[in-house]
Write an enzyme that holds these catalytic residues in place. Structure first.
Site, PDB file in Angstrom:
ATOM      1  N   ASP A 536       0.812  -1.217   0.000  1.00  0.00           N
ATOM      2  CA  ASP A 536       0.000   0.000   0.000  1.00  0.00           C
ATOM      3  C   ASP A 536       0.847   1.268   0.000  1.00  0.00           C
ATOM      4  O   ASP A 536       1.959   1.299   0.507  1.00  0.00           O
ATOM      5  CB  ASP A 536      -0.944   0.010   1.209  1.00  0.00           C
ATOM      6  N   GLU A 537       0.302   2.296  -0.580  1.00  0.00           N
ATOM      7  CA  GLU A 537       0.739   3.686  -0.426  1.00  0.00           C
ATOM      8  C   GLU A 537       2.184   3.947  -0.858  1.00  0.00           C
ATOM      9  O   GLU A 537       2.910   4.671  -0.194  1.00  0.00           O
ATOM     10  CB  GLU A 537       0.509   4.145   1.021  1.00  0.00           C
TER      11      GLU A 537
END
Length: 883
Positions: A536-537
């Site tokens: 993620d991210e």
């Protein structure tokens, strides 16, 4: 986890005291730490509307707040400028409104406050106000982290006493309702005794003698009960020793002897199960006057049948069971709990206690988030720096001994900012989980959220280079030393937050870690079935839509102004990554994280791991589930519904992914229970998720939730899906630990609302409509049977209040008791509670407590204090008051 003993602490304190008499720098540090009373007061959370230059200060979405940081010197005068206060702020400090001080962000949430040349000292008794403008909002007390400390040259850092506390109310001035509004259009209903009373008004007390949590698929009640006061006769030979111990432990907790009198007959008969019952975990349970008969699809079904038997027991009177027949099977194959032990460590006893409760409510997946920027929490043989450095936080600006303090952990390692599972710890957790029919899914987050790994491997690099071992030093290095990319991650780290996906050494590192963790699973006789990549991210937040270039001609008023020419995508200036682009391996830098995920899936598949799992945004540039090498590719879906998640989840399933619904606005347990500034938690996705909201979540028909809930500002939204997609694979409830600094806080955040997640992952309710693409829901539609929803919640609320909270207390769980609802009309106090069965108390002086009875409502005058209290009387809710 190592803690200072009282003797060791005493010796250190004595030595520090002795040295301070001859060390003027230490005297300054000690005086400031012991005598500065620090308090925070919100001025406004709607900065742009109140004249603050949020846009020109470069605040994302031109949103900022103002806080007064007040320093009160309770000690002697301090004239020296040779000191620094390090403090934690989850919001970027953009401006300091007192020219005697300057603030600099170090990394992550760690900032430092220093005197300028204009500093004229702290006089004895003086109060100094430092106005601070910070990005976004600060709406809950837990936004303000403890753990500030004082540093000076040639002195030991020391915690500031006034911020060495978990009682946020002691250093944060109470927020007014207006200060709790994120924007002027914030229509959230703030929690007060009166609003709680109104919310609880439709939940009436019920007889729940034969009710069960989670709800079975089919139940037929018979007349009468069977006596179990002399226990049940469980055939021990049907179970492995560890599983029998797990069953016996649960039985003893609720007062049932499993080597007693009432016979229990057991049969594993998978061929007799058909249709919706022909799945792992299915069982048939008959409780008769003559005994208990169980037929199970598999060993998991047998285990769950017994949990149903124990679930029917009233632990305050464990002498009888209702006569009934149950046919039951799980709704989802994946019924999970994710625990973040990276931001703050949560100990092995806390994890084992969680496994006990998961098994009692038929949850079967423990997803351990073992690494992040702030900590690495599992020992890997051959890579000691991962835990020696990455598993500890302390004040070391070079970060060769430890990671820098984050999230209120302060300058030392004797707190939950530090800690890790040894190999033996992890193997024990695995064995404990296996005995309770729970699969453990380890997550090592990459390529983003990996600062603890990158810094640790840099420390290893330096150690081996110093020893002259250049080859060994480079073997597992995770950063390209020539990468000059300027990035800021979601939690304000730089490029060292990323594992560089273009290095052969990164691939070797991943192979090494997966191999060692897989070996631990083999040692525990629990093969590693799923590798969680994280993913993620991986982005530079300064390139988000909330910013615009400072030199743009047509500026928008709602964007922050920054110099975008100075911002890079992750790895954009890595020569090693440029080679991959030049060779056409990936089309652009944005595709690197998904490419890396595909490469890691090959490693997982080569080791016989059948499933690869990630947060869905980490795979967004892969074509579909077939891009990966494992048998199954699974995603934790974590888009908020009101930002498009009600539609995009089905698009992921349409691409062939096994979707595990993990929505932050409904099943993140780090969000506050209520819209109440005194509750703990982050709130970027929602201002509140209590047990009722989690129970009311429709995980398969995501658009339906738009009719029964609101967005983070308390406003309605529309939900509609555009594609059908395959059925979702499961449901997972998450506990992130940024603001959850110890085990007690962890259990408060998880229990009892995780029981609602267990209900929704096991049982599909009648009020849940089937999903249909194109059907739109909102607060204005009337497609959901809300009376059926209320009735169902009333039943479950009574089970929790009358039965399950007592069991949690007996198990030693530090669960949250809800605050009562209350109102005073014509001098008469009326009270109610979210979970009928929980006792209520009130006080007219704030000291002595009286039991409340709805049948004899008391007359009161003036201010009245209220709370709820547990069956034992040993636990109580937070106290609030009304007039």
């Amino acid at each position: 986890m190592k803690k200072l003993t009282l003797i060791a602490a005493s010796v250190i304190a004595t030595l520090a005291g002795c040295s301070s008499t001859s060390n003027p720098e230490q005297n300054i540090v000690d005086s400031l730490a012991d005598n500065l009373d620090i308090k925070y007061t919100i001025v406004t959370n709607q900065g742009a509307d109140n004249g603050l230059a949020c846009q020109d200060l470069g605040a994302e979405f031109a949103s900022c707040n103002k806080v007064n940081m007040t320093l009160i010197n309770q000690g002697d005068t301090i004239d020296s400028k040779d000191w620094t206060i390090y403090f934690h702020s989850i919001r970027l400090i953009l401006e300091v409104g007192n020219d005697q001080f300057k603030v600099t962000r170090i990394t992550g949430d760690l900032h430092k406050l220093e005197p300028t040349d204009k500093f004229d000292g702290f006089a004895a008794g003086e109060t100094v106000e430092i106005p601070l403008v910070a990005e976004y909002w600060q709406l809950f007390e837990t936004d303000f982290m403890p753990g500030a400390f004082v540093v000076a040259n040639n002195a030991e850092p020391k915690l500031i006493a006034s911020l060495n506390t978990e009682n946020t109310s002691s250093y944060v001035t109470e927020l007014t309702p207006q200060q709790q509004k994120r924007v002027t259009a914030d229509n959230n209903v703030f929690a007060t005794p009166q609003t709680r009373f109104e919310k609880n008004a439709d939940v009436l007390a019920l007889d729940i003698t034969s009710a069960l949590l989670p709800t079975p698929m089919h139940v037929e009640l018979a007349e009468g009960k069977v006596d179990i006061s002399q226990g049940i006769a469980l055939p021990k030979q049907q179970f492995a020793d560890a599983q029998f111990t797990a069953i016996e432990t649960r039985a003893k907790l609720i007062g049932v002897d499993v080597e007693g009198k009432l016979p229990v007959a057991i049969a594993l008969t998978p061929k007799l199960f058909t249709g919706e019952m022909a799945v792992s975990g299915a069982y048939q349970l008959d409780i008769t006057a003559q005994g208990i008969n169980i037929k199970a699809f598999d060993q998991a079904g047998l285990f769950y049948a017994l949990q149903s038997v124990f679930g029917l027991v009233d632990s305050s009177n464990a002498s009888e069971l209702p006569l009934l027949s149950i046919k039951d099977a799980p709704r989802f194959d994946y019924r999970g709990v994710m625990v973040d032990v990276a931001r703050h460590f949560h100990t092995k006893p806390a994890i084992l206690a969680t496994l006990d409760q998961m098994s009692a409510y038929k949850m079967n997946k423990l997803h351990l988030h073992l690494s992040d920027d702030e900590g690495w929490r599992i020992a890997i043989p051959g890579l000691p720096e991962l835990t020696d450095v990455g598993g500890n936080r302390c004040f070391d600006l070079d970060e060769t001994r430890c990671l820098l303090p984050q999230l209120g952990s302060g300058p030392t390692s004797d707190n939950f900012g530090s800690g890790y599972f040894s190999k033996a710890d992890y193997v024990e957790i695995l064995k404990y989980a296996k005995a309770r029919n729970i699969d453990v899914i380890p997550e090592i987050d990459m390529p983003a959220h990996a600062r603890s790994a990158v810094v640790s491997m840099e420390a290893r690099y330096k150690r081996l280079m110093k020893a002259g071992d250049e080859v060994g030093a480079s073997e597992y290095r995770l950063m390209d030393p020539l990468d000059t990319s300027n990035v800021t991650t979601i939690q304000f780290y730089d490029k060292r937050s990323f594992i560089n996906p273009c290095l052969a050494s990164s691939t070797r590192f991943v192979d090494k870690v997966i191999s060692e963790i897989a070996a631990m699973h083999q040692e525990a006789d629990m093969p590693l079935t799923t590798w969680h990549f994280g993913g993620d991210e991986t982005k530079n937040i300064k390139l988000n839509a909330g910013f615009q270039d400072i030199n743009a001609n047509d500026k928008l008023s709602w964007k922050g102004n920054i110099d975008l020419s100075q911002q890079d995508m992750p790895f954009a200036k890595s020569p090693q990554c440029k080679i991959l682009l030049d060779k056409g391996v990936v089309s652009d830098f944005a595709h690197l994280p998904s490419h890396f995920a595909e490469q890691v899936s090959k490693i997982a598949a080569s080791k016989g791991i059948p499933s690869f799992q990630a947060w869905q945004d980490g795979l967004k540039y892969s074509e579909n589930a077939q891009s990966f090498s494992t048998e199954n590719t699974r995603v934790n879906f974590w888009d908020t519904l009101y930002w498009g998640g009600a539609a995009s989840a089905y698009e992921w399933s349409d691409k062939g992914y096994d979707v595990i619904i993990s929505n932050p606005d409904y099943v993140y347990m780090d969000m506050p229970y209520e819209v109440d500034a005194k509750e703990r938690g982050y709130y970027w996705a929602t201002r509140a998720t209590d047990t009722r909201k989690m129970f009311s979540f429709a995980p398969e028909n995501l658009p339906q939730n738009a009719e029964t809930s609101v967005d983070r500002d308390g406003n309605g939204f529309n939900g509609v899906g555009g594609v059908e997609g395959k059925a979702f694979h499961g449901l997972s409830a998450q506990l992130w630990s940024e603001s959850v600094r110890n085990d007690e806080q962890y259990e408060y955040m998880v229990f009892p609302r995780v029981l609602a997640a267990a209900e929704r992952s096991w049982h599909k309710a009648d009020w849940e409509n089937d999903y249909k693409a194109g059907v739109e829901y909102s607060l204005e539609t009337n497609l959901v049977n809300k009376q059926a929803l209320t009735d169902d919640w009333t039943r479950v609320a009574n089970i929790i209040g009358q039965r399950e909270l007592t069991k949690l207390e007996k198990a030693g769980i530090d669960y949250r008791l809800p605050l009562p609802g209350a109102k005073i009309e014509n001098g008469i106090l009326a009270m109610n509670i979210q979970f009928p069965g929980v006792a209520l108390q009130y006080s007219t002086d704030g000291k002595s407590w009286l039991d409340y009875s709805a049948q004899a409502q008391p007359k009161v005058t003036g201010e009245v204090w209220i709370r709820s209290i547990s069956t034992s009387g040993e636990r109580a809710s937070r106290v609030t008051s009304l007039k």
